[in-house]
Design an enzyme around this catalytic site. Structure first.
Site, PDB file in Angstrom:
ATOM      1  NE  ARG A  11      -4.337  -1.453   0.243  1.00 57.39           N
ATOM      2  CZ  ARG A  11      -4.336  -2.740  -0.604  1.00 57.39           C
ATOM      3  NH1 ARG A  11      -3.392  -2.979  -1.744  1.00 57.39           N
ATOM      4  NH2 ARG A  11      -5.470  -3.208  -0.571  1.00 57.39           N
ATOM      5  CD  GLU A  48      -3.209   3.282  -5.186  1.00 58.30           C
ATOM      6  OE1 GLU A  48      -4.006   2.579  -5.345  1.00 58.30           O
ATOM      7  OE2 GLU A  48      -1.834   2.857  -4.868  1.00 58.30           O
ATOM      8  CG  HIS A  99      -3.294  -0.655  -6.521  1.00 54.37           C
ATOM      9  ND1 HIS A  99      -3.949  -0.080  -5.493  1.00 54.37           N
ATOM     10  CD2 HIS A  99      -3.482  -1.789  -6.429  1.00 54.37           C
ATOM     11  CE1 HIS A  99      -4.100  -1.124  -4.411  1.00 54.37           C
ATOM     12  NE2 HIS A  99      -3.897  -2.286  -5.062  1.00 54.37           N
TER      13      HIS A  99
HETATM   14  N1  NAP Z   1      -0.770  -4.587  -4.986  1.00 54.54           N
HETATM   15  C1  NAP Z   1      -1.668  -5.159  -5.021  1.00 54.54           C
HETATM   16  O1  NAP Z   1      -2.668  -5.499  -5.926  1.00 54.54           O
HETATM   17  C2  NAP Z   1      -1.799  -5.958  -3.849  1.00 54.54           C
HETATM   18  C3  NAP Z   1      -2.852  -7.131  -3.722  1.00 54.54           C
HETATM   19  C4  NAP Z   1      -2.944  -8.110  -2.760  1.00 54.54           C
HETATM   20  C5  NAP Z   1      -2.436  -7.532  -1.459  1.00 54.54           C
HETATM   21  N2  NAP Z   1      -1.877  -6.278  -1.390  1.00 54.54           N
HETATM   22  C6  NAP Z   1      -1.403  -5.804   0.027  1.00 54.54           C
HETATM   23  O2  NAP Z   1      -0.454  -6.914   0.431  1.00 54.54           O
HETATM   24  C7  NAP Z   1      -0.670  -7.054   1.944  1.00 54.54           C
HETATM   25  C8  NAP Z   1      -0.230  -8.289   2.488  1.00 54.54           C
HETATM   26  O3  NAP Z   1      -1.281  -9.248   2.019  1.00 54.54           O
HETATM   27  P1  NAP Z   1      -0.977 -10.670   2.676  1.00 54.54           P
HETATM   28  O4  NAP Z   1      -2.100 -11.526   1.948  1.00 54.54           O
HETATM   29  O5  NAP Z   1       0.423 -11.365   2.537  1.00 54.54           O
HETATM   30  O6  NAP Z   1      -1.435 -10.594   3.934  1.00 54.54           O
HETATM   31  P2  NAP Z   1      -1.130 -11.322   5.438  1.00 54.54           P
HETATM   32  O7  NAP Z   1      -1.323 -12.835   4.953  1.00 54.54           O
HETATM   33  O8  NAP Z   1      -2.370 -10.904   6.238  1.00 54.54           O
HETATM   34  O9  NAP Z   1       0.257 -10.950   5.864  1.00 54.54           O
HETATM   35  C9  NAP Z   1       0.584  -9.839   6.323  1.00 54.54           C
HETATM   36  C10 NAP Z   1       2.176  -9.857   6.908  1.00 54.54           C
HETATM   37  O10 NAP Z   1       2.675  -8.533   7.239  1.00 54.54           O
HETATM   38  C11 NAP Z   1       2.891  -8.536   8.528  1.00 54.54           C
HETATM   39  N3  NAP Z   1       2.601  -7.318   9.164  1.00 54.54           N
HETATM   40  C12 NAP Z   1       1.645  -6.789   9.570  1.00 54.54           C
HETATM   41  N4  NAP Z   1       1.781  -5.634  10.176  1.00 54.54           N
HETATM   42  C13 NAP Z   1       3.309  -5.320  10.196  1.00 54.54           C
HETATM   43  C14 NAP Z   1       3.988  -4.469  10.428  1.00 54.54           C
HETATM   44  N5  NAP Z   1       3.609  -3.219  11.281  1.00 54.54           N
HETATM   45  N6  NAP Z   1       5.545  -4.615  10.515  1.00 54.54           N
HETATM   46  C15 NAP Z   1       5.868  -5.297   9.751  1.00 54.54           C
HETATM   47  N7  NAP Z   1       5.245  -6.630   9.205  1.00 54.54           N
HETATM   48  C16 NAP Z   1       3.677  -6.646   9.550  1.00 54.54           C
HETATM   49  C17 NAP Z   1       2.312  -9.833   9.212  1.00 54.54           C
HETATM   50  O11 NAP Z   1       3.117 -10.284  10.354  1.00 54.54           O
HETATM   51  P3  NAP Z   1       2.920 -11.445  11.235  1.00 54.54           P
HETATM   52  O12 NAP Z   1       2.977 -12.619  10.582  1.00 54.54           O
HETATM   53  O13 NAP Z   1       3.624 -11.249  12.326  1.00 54.54           O
HETATM   54  O14 NAP Z   1       1.323 -11.285  11.698  1.00 54.54           O
HETATM   55  C18 NAP Z   1       2.329 -10.760   8.189  1.00 54.54           C
HETATM   56  O15 NAP Z   1       3.627 -11.318   8.040  1.00 54.54           O
HETATM   57  C19 NAP Z   1      -2.382  -6.681   1.943  1.00 54.54           C
HETATM   58  O16 NAP Z   1      -2.639  -6.186   3.197  1.00 54.54           O
HETATM   59  C20 NAP Z   1      -2.328  -5.669   0.791  1.00 54.54           C
HETATM   60  O17 NAP Z   1      -2.377  -4.338   1.522  1.00 54.54           O
HETATM   61  C21 NAP Z   1      -1.479  -5.665  -2.649  1.00 54.54           C
END
Ligand code: NAP
Length: 330
Positions: A246, A274, A293
């Site tokens: 993000r 954005e 995006h």
């Molecule tokens: N560009 C795009 O089109 C697109 C598409 C999909 C998703 N995304 C973004 O990608 C993000 C991640 O997706 P995901 O499915 O992998 O999420 P997820 O499975 O919920 O994993 C999130 C990871 O981030 C870590 N985290 C959370 N807060 C943090 C912080 N303050 N500092 C460091 N690490 C932190 C979590 O730590 P823990 O393991 O310790 O809980 C976990 O390892 C989404 O939230 C979304 O914003 C972008």
């Protein structure tokens, strides 16, 4: 929840989704296609919002009785503030993994192979401009060794990649990077072993070790501005910052300044703000690959996200624990 209620579940979904993608939903529910705007109120129990937040938010004041929101996206940061605390919210964790991880790996390779530069060369139609790559490489990385033949591309194999966020997508990126034999440094909220994951409190000590820094974590109060002037200053000269998460996780002004100064390079699928307005300084920064995006939006995404929602709904109806709950109704 008793059986009678279950048979009466009304599930509103964006009418733009073709009916052929709804085949996985339980038969005991009533599927209600929701148009882009409503001129009357409508009763539904479960809401599958339009993936575009602005369109979904416009519809919310017309919806009555919603108890469960099944979002089709992984990022759901806008939803709690709109629907309030009395609604359970689930995301489509997993549905974006493959396209977003593929975008990330492609962006890393594109930058290390200097594809944005070579696209420019292609458009100019001047073969000999290829040798400009060597100067770019030296200026950006500070590698002034008299290398011959000149450097025209770089290698990913053997590089150190720092993954900030090690959830579903982070782990998918790691699997896709495995053939490149990278050294992987992982950061999440909480530390753990096997594989080793560092706590985010260790981020600053890890930044100087990485040639590639990938951001793939949710936007929260803690992660907003996680990468700013101080963190960029800790990155290696010419390191690559990849943001597939993000925009506001990175301080845009600090990034613009670092790119214009030739300190680092970046690949961004997300920006702050954005949409990025016309004429914004980011558009014209050097050493930057920017996509608007798009990373998760492959043809396979919609059907996959609907399948994820249907599976979660089935668990909800059976009273089983939900797999992707991001807010429990109070
Ligand atoms: N560009 C795009 O089109 C697109 C598409 C999909 C998703 N995304 C973004 O990608 C993000 C991640 O997706 P995901 O499915 O992998 O999420 P997820 O499975 O919920 O994993 C999130 C990871 O981030 C870590 N985290 C959370 N807060 C943090 C912080 N303050 N500092 C460091 N690490 C932190 C979590 O730590 P823990 O393991 O310790 O809980 C976990 O390892 C989404 O939230 C979304 O914003 C972008």
């Amino acid at each position: 929840m008793d059986g009678l209620e279950v048979t009466m579940l009304r599930v509103g979904y964006p009418a733009k989704f073709a009916e052929e993608f709804l085949g996985d939903f339980p038969h005991e529910i009533q599927l209600i296609p929701l148009p882009g705007s409503l001129d009357r109120e409508i009763d539904i129990d479960v809401w599958i919002p339009d993936p575009y937040a602005a369109r979904a938010i416009k519809l919310w004041p017309r919806l009555r009785g919603v108890r469960l929101v099944l979002a089709l996206m992984a990022g759901t940061e806008w939803i709690p503030g709109v629907v309030g605390p009395h609604v359970t919210i689930c995301n489509a964790r997993g549905a974006h993994n493959i396209p977003t991880a593929e975008w990330t790996v492609s962006a890393i390779l594109a930058m290390l192979k200097h594809f944005p530069f070579y696209l420019d060369v292609q458009h100019s139609g001047r073969w000999m401009r290829r040798f400009e790559a060597s100067g770019h490489y030296m200026d950006l990385t500070g590698d002034k060794r008299p290398l011959y033949p000149p450097v025209l591309v770089e290698e990913l194999t053997g590089k150190t990649v720092l993954m900030v966020g090690y959830g579903a997508i982070g782990q998918q990126i790691e699997r896709m990077l495995a053939p490149f034999d990278v050294e992987m440094l992982r950061v999440a909220r909480s530390p753990r072993a096997e594989p080793q994951v560092h706590a985010v409190s260790e981020l600053e000590s890890l930044l100087p070790r990485a040639e590639v820094v990938v951001l793939i974590l949710p936007l929260t109060a803690e992660s907003q501005g996680l990468i700013g002037t101080r963190q960029i200053a800790l990155m290696r000269q010419g390191a690559l910052l990849v943001n597939a998460a993000r925009g506001p996780i990175v301080d845009t002004n600090a990034l613009v300044e670092a790119l214009n100064a030739g300190r680092i390079r970046a690949a961004l699928d997300v920006t702050d703000p954005e949409p990025l307005p016309e004429g914004h300084p980011l558009w014209s920064c050097p050493n930057l690959l920017l996509t608007p995006h798009v990373a998760g939006s492959s043809p396979q995404f919609g059907p996959r996200a609907m399948r994820t929602a249907a599976d979660e709904l089935r668990r909800y109806m059976r009273g089983e624990p939900l797999h992707n709950m991001v807010q429990a109704a109070i």
